[in-house]
Design a protein around this motif. Structure first.
Motif, PDB file in Angstrom:
ATOM      1  N   ARG A  73      77.777  72.611  30.455  1.00  0.00           N
ATOM      2  CA  ARG A  73      78.234  71.878  31.191  1.00  0.00           C
ATOM      3  C   ARG A  73      80.003  72.757  32.129  1.00  0.00           C
ATOM      4  NH1 ARG A  73      77.266  65.792  30.064  1.00  0.00           N
ATOM      5  NH2 ARG A  73      77.309  65.871  32.435  1.00  0.00           N
ATOM      6  N   ARG A  74      79.750  72.578  33.633  1.00  0.00           N
ATOM      7  CA  ARG A  74      80.541  72.921  33.685  1.00  0.00           C
ATOM      8  C   ARG A  74      81.578  72.092  34.580  1.00  0.00           C
ATOM      9  NH1 ARG A  74      78.916  78.109  34.999  1.00  0.00           N
ATOM     10  NH2 ARG A  74      77.497  78.908  35.326  1.00  0.00           N
ATOM     11  N   ARG A  75      81.746  70.594  34.713  1.00  0.00           N
ATOM     12  CA  ARG A  75      82.547  70.192  34.440  1.00  0.00           C
ATOM     13  C   ARG A  75      82.110  68.701  34.012  1.00  0.00           C
ATOM     14  NH1 ARG A  75      84.415  70.716  40.185  1.00  0.00           N
ATOM     15  NH2 ARG A  75      83.196  71.649  41.039  1.00  0.00           N
ATOM     16  N   PRO A  76      82.925  68.859  32.727  1.00  0.00           N
ATOM     17  CA  PRO A  76      82.995  67.928  31.819  1.00  0.00           C
ATOM     18  C   PRO A  76      83.975  67.075  31.981  1.00  0.00           C
ATOM     19  CG  PRO A  76      84.203  69.953  30.751  1.00  0.00           C
ATOM     20  CD  PRO A  76      83.157  70.158  32.460  1.00  0.00           C
ATOM     21  N   GLY A  77      84.113  66.097  31.172  1.00  0.00           N
ATOM     22  CA  GLY A  77      85.675  64.870  31.686  1.00  0.00           C
ATOM     23  C   GLY A  77      85.960  63.787  31.925  1.00  0.00           C
ATOM     24  N   THR A  78      84.425  63.207  32.390  1.00  0.00           N
ATOM     25  CA  THR A  78      84.051  62.721  33.360  1.00  0.00           C
ATOM     26  C   THR A  78      84.667  60.859  33.295  1.00  0.00           C
ATOM     27  OG1 THR A  78      82.138  62.693  34.524  1.00  0.00           O
ATOM     28  CG2 THR A  78      82.619  60.984  34.512  1.00  0.00           C
ATOM     29  N   ILE A  79      85.329  60.545  31.531  1.00  0.00           N
ATOM     30  CA  ILE A  79      85.766  59.631  31.168  1.00  0.00           C
ATOM     31  C   ILE A  79      86.627  60.092  31.049  1.00  0.00           C
ATOM     32  CG2 ILE A  79      85.707  58.206  28.905  1.00  0.00           C
ATOM     33  CD1 ILE A  79      82.421  58.443  28.726  1.00  0.00           C
ATOM     34  N   ALA A  80      87.171  61.462  30.173  1.00  0.00           N
ATOM     35  CA  ALA A  80      88.732  61.538  30.059  1.00  0.00           C
ATOM     36  C   ALA A  80      89.496  61.057  32.359  1.00  0.00           C
ATOM     37  CB  ALA A  80      88.911  62.895  29.573  1.00  0.00           C
ATOM     38  N   ILE A  81      88.900  61.193  32.644  1.00  0.00           N
ATOM     39  CA  ILE A  81      89.588  61.545  34.395  1.00  0.00           C
ATOM     40  C   ILE A  81      89.775  60.391  34.781  1.00  0.00           C
ATOM     41  CG2 ILE A  81      88.957  61.931  36.364  1.00  0.00           C
ATOM     42  CD1 ILE A  81      90.210  64.635  35.528  1.00  0.00           C
TER      43      ILE A  81
END
Length: 319
Positions: A73-81
């Motif tokens: 996964r190259r773009r993790p962190g949706t929830i953290a963002i």
């Protein structure tokens, strides 16, 4: 507040906006994203969507000379963002929850994390197929269709985990929207069947739908009419992205499976460079939005990826 609340109370201001942003690539930090939000915040957005992306296949060479195909996964962190934006800007956020690249258990943990954070608005999507796959391949122990994802969120809202066990302390229920396609989904055999799938999602609990980007308002108005005739009553929020580069004349139809109106295509061909194309795209989007608002649309959703400055200029001209 729920997304439907924003829409219902939109008469307090003439033009209402929402924006979609992309999480930063792994290792890139949040400074660029926050700079984007700083620019968009000038226009008092109703809410901000945060995309999430499926895993991508990469090929790693083994010691024996063969290759193994692995997902990263190259773009993790949706929830953290989403949490960071909500805390830093006090703007309602709507993270995307997708089937692609996630197991049922992973989705359940995402829902728990969001519930702990007090984030109760979602956009539920199947997600795109992996780049190297000919058609969508569900993750093992995952979902193949958005309707399956909806069913999981519904069970969660009712106080049950995916394994059927009951929650001791169910939290706030999620409200969720789905995607829709004025020019039909690329995999749908026709627009009528595509609308039937949308009606099914509404009947399962979807509170609204956001369209794929489009450049021809006539296509949107025709889609809305057909959807209403088929019994779709939820808000159908138009998604707009300004045309920005000469290369998009061929890239956009291929990537997003939408047509450019003949008038727009002819004007693009007259552009000498990307700056001309960007100026044309801004003016076209402004006129699109004005026509949509005049028709009674209460909120327009802007796709900002690679188009932040254009979106800001469109919003500025509308205000």
């Amino acid at each position: 507040m729920k997304v439907t609340d924003f829409i219902e109370h939109s008469n307090t201001r003439r033009y209402r906006f929402s924006f979609e942003v992309l999480p930063p690539l792994k290792g890139n930090g949040t400074s660029a994203l926050f700079a984007t939000i700083d620019k968009l915040n000038e226009f008092d957005p109703c809410y901000i969507n945060i995309t999430t992306h499926n895993s991508e296949y990469v090929y790693r060479e083994l010691e024996n000379g063969q290759f193994s195909r692995e997902r990263i996964r190259r773009r993790p962190g949706t929830i953290a963002i989403a949490a960071a934006l909500q805390q830093k800007y006090s703007i309602p956020v709507i993270p995307h929850i997708i089937c692609s690249g996630a197991t049922i258990e992973q989705i359940e943990y995402e829902l728990l994390d969001l519930q702990f954070l007090g984030i109760s608005n979602l956009l539920l999507l199947r997600g795109d197929k992996a780049r190297d796959d000919k058609h969508f391949m569900p993750t093992p122990d995952g979902h193949a269709h958005t309707t399956e994802l909806i069913a999981q969120v519904n069970r969660f809202n009712e106080g049950f985990f995916a394994d059927g066990s009951e929650m001791k302390h169910p939290g706030e229920r999620f409200e969720y929207g789905v995607a829709c396609y004025p020019e039909k989904h690329e995999e749908a055999p026709n627009i009528e069947m595509d609308i039937a799938y949308l009606k099914q999602k509404q009947d399962m609990g979807a509170a609204y739908a956001v369209t794929q980007l489009f450049f021809d308002n006539a296509r949107y108005f025709s889609f809305v009419q057909k959807a209403r005739e088929a019994g779709v009553t939820i808000p159908l929020i138009p998604g707009i992205k300004p045309f920005a580069k000469l290369s998009q004349l061929t890239v956009v139809p291929k990537t997003f499976h939408c047509d450019l109106p003949e008038e727009l295509a002819k004007e693009v061909l007259k552009c000498r460079n990307d700056e001309d194309a960007k100026a044309l795209g801004i003016e076209w989007a402004v006129q699109q939005c004005k026509q949509l608002y005049a028709a009674g649309i209460s909120n327009i959703h802007f796709y900002t990826v690679s188009a932040v400055s254009s979106v800001c200029e469109v919003a500025r001209r509308l205000l």
